[in-house]
Write an enzyme that holds these catalytic residues in place. Structure first.
Site, short mmCIF file in Angstrom:
data_model
loop_
_atom_site.label_atom_id
_atom_site.label_comp_id
_atom_site.label_asym_id
_atom_site.label_seq_id
_atom_site.Cartn_x
_atom_site.Cartn_y
_atom_site.Cartn_z
N THR A 81 0.89 -1.15 0.00
CA THR A 81 0.00 0.00 0.00
C THR A 81 0.93 1.20 0.00
O THR A 81 2.05 1.11 0.47
CB THR A 81 -0.87 0.03 1.29
OG1 THR A 81 -1.69 -1.14 1.33
CG2 THR A 81 -1.78 1.24 1.33
N ARG A 134 -13.62 -8.02 -2.81
CA ARG A 134 -13.03 -7.71 -1.51
C ARG A 134 -12.46 -6.29 -1.49
O ARG A 134 -11.81 -5.83 -2.42
CB ARG A 134 -11.92 -8.72 -1.20
CG ARG A 134 -11.20 -8.48 0.14
CD ARG A 134 -9.92 -7.71 0.00
NE ARG A 134 -9.19 -7.61 1.27
CZ ARG A 134 -8.13 -6.82 1.46
NH1 ARG A 134 -7.66 -6.10 0.47
NH2 ARG A 134 -7.53 -6.78 2.64
N GLY A 148 -10.31 -3.70 1.22
CA GLY A 148 -9.56 -3.66 2.46
C GLY A 148 -9.75 -2.36 3.23
O GLY A 148 -10.75 -1.66 3.09
N ASP A 149 -8.75 -2.00 4.02
CA ASP A 149 -8.87 -0.85 4.91
C ASP A 149 -8.53 0.48 4.26
O ASP A 149 -8.92 1.53 4.76
CB ASP A 149 -7.96 -1.05 6.12
CG ASP A 149 -6.48 -1.05 5.71
OD1 ASP A 149 -6.10 -1.94 4.92
OD2 ASP A 149 -5.72 -0.17 6.15
N THR A 209 -0.70 0.48 6.43
CA THR A 209 -0.46 -0.56 5.44
C THR A 209 -0.35 -1.90 6.16
O THR A 209 0.26 -1.99 7.23
CB THR A 209 0.84 -0.29 4.64
OG1 THR A 209 1.13 -1.43 3.82
CG2 THR A 209 2.03 -0.04 5.55
N GLY A 210 -0.97 -2.92 5.60
CA GLY A 210 -0.91 -4.23 6.25
C GLY A 210 -2.12 -5.06 5.91
O GLY A 210 -2.76 -4.87 4.87
N GLY A 256 -5.53 -5.74 5.78
CA GLY A 256 -6.63 -4.81 5.89
C GLY A 256 -7.77 -5.23 6.78
O GLY A 256 -8.38 -4.39 7.46
#
Length: 369
Positions: free
Chosen positions: A235, A263, A265-266, A286-287, A289
């Site tokens: 990210t 899908r 994510g965050d 970042t990671g 999500g």
């Protein structure tokens, strides 16, 4: 200003000098572009957008041009931006033909009454506001395509192993093999014993950076005594403080390789992957999500500074290196408060990151120190 380009199993031993130089150069370019905007008195929003656009245009990072592929072989992009002065925010999710999703997210914030738009609707909004929609082929990169092929092959093998696994009729529950995302742990792998054993994750010089439980990990797909699978959770993001004292944050991503069913994510979720409030702080994450969403990571860090009085670095570490680590979730954040104090926290071996202060000198780092 602070920027990031993703976290993961990023270690010097597996990085070529040429690739390391390429990452360093692009991060430095993004920092320089953002700082130039801040130095001439323009807004933190302008700086965040400019820096992220440079990273989106680079195939090195999982955003824009370098986005990973979905299970269906498409690229679906997410982004968000937030103004710390007004707490206005904009986000887009699942767009396929927008070169710079961060700029479309800002348009959503400034030219609509909404916070988030998705897929065809977001692209229709983009078209109405003169944003060029590119052919999907623009986002194709061979490196990301091969990552998808590897993921599909691994998925096929997992399915084959699971289909071939006996049902262990009549066996006590503790006698059955333990399932993981990669299949089934071998008999005698020590799964039950490992549950109670702490596992240390160490950075350079042997310093412990996280304590993780030893158990089958459905994210990394490793059996308890198997080596971790190398993984990059890509990210890009930026946070900035301008001369007027206003904070801003932005995040952009291509998501997860082989993601399915639309899908998201965050990164486009305000409070999870992005947050900014002049009264507290600005954060880009970042990671993994799903865990950032469940833990409302970006907001939690800022809330800790307000409600608990924690220094920004302590708040970031509490969330990333304690809360997420306890849940076996990998990730990292960059953050800044209204005084210009910077916090960077991550629980993986590496994170692409860079900072630039009032002196205009960029500092770029990749590995855990």
């Amino acid at each position: 200003m602070v920027i990031h380009g993703g976290v993961g199993t990023i270690v010097k031993e597996t990085m070529t000098p040429e690739l390391e130089a390429a990452y360093t150069s692009k991060l430095t370019e993004a920092l320089a572009a953002g700082h130039a905007i801040l130095a001439r008195g323009s807004s933190s929003l302008d700086a965040v957008e400019a820096a992220i656009r440079i990273l989106e245009d680079s195939p090195l990072f999982n955003a824009g041009k370098g986005a990973v592929f979905t299970h269906e072989g498409t690229n679906e992009l997410d982004a968000s931006i937030m103004d710390g002065r007004t707490r206005a925010a904009g986000a887009v999710a699942g767009v396929k033909r927008v070169k710079n999703p961060i700029s479309l997210a800002r348009l959503v914030m400034e030219k609509s009454p909404h916070v988030m738009m998705a897929r065809e609707g977001a692209e229709a909004f983009a078209s109405e506001h003169g944003v060029e929609l590119l052919p999907e082929s623009y986002f194709f990169t061979e490196r990301r395509w091969q990552q998808l092929q590897q993921a599909l092959e691994a998925e096929k093998k997992r399915t084959s192993r699971l289909d071939a696994t006996p049902r262990h009729a009549g066996a006590r529950p503790e006698q059955a093999p333990q399932a993981t995302a990669r299949g089934v742990c071998p008999e005698g792998s020590g799964a039950r014993r490992a549950e109670a054993v702490g596992r240390e994750r160490r950075g350079a010089g042997g310093r412990v950076i996280a304590q993780l439980p030893r158990r089958a990990d459905p994210r990394a797909g490793a059996c308890p005594e198997s080596p971790p699978m190398p993984r990059h959770l890509g990210t890009v993001g930026a946070v900035a403080l301008d001369q007027a004292g206003n904070l801003a944050a932005g995040t952009s991503t291509g998501g997860m390789t082989n993601k399915r069913f639309g899908r998201i994510g965050d990164s486009p979720v305000i409070g999870a992957g992005t947050y900014a409030d002049n009264a507290t702080c600005a954060v880009s994450g970042t990671g993994h999500g799903e865990f950032f969403i469940r833990n409302v990571v970006a907001y939690d860090i800022c809330a800790r500074t307000a409600y608990l009085g924690q220094p920004l670095q302590q708040a970031a570490d509490e969330v990333i290196r304690r809360k997420l680590a306890e849940q076996n979730a990998e990730g990292g954040v960059i953050a800044m408060d209204r005084s210009g104090a910077v916090a960077i926290s991550f629980n993986t071996p590496g994170m692409y990151r860079g900072t630039v202060g009032r002196d205009g000198k960029p500092v770029v780092k990749i590995y855990q120190e």
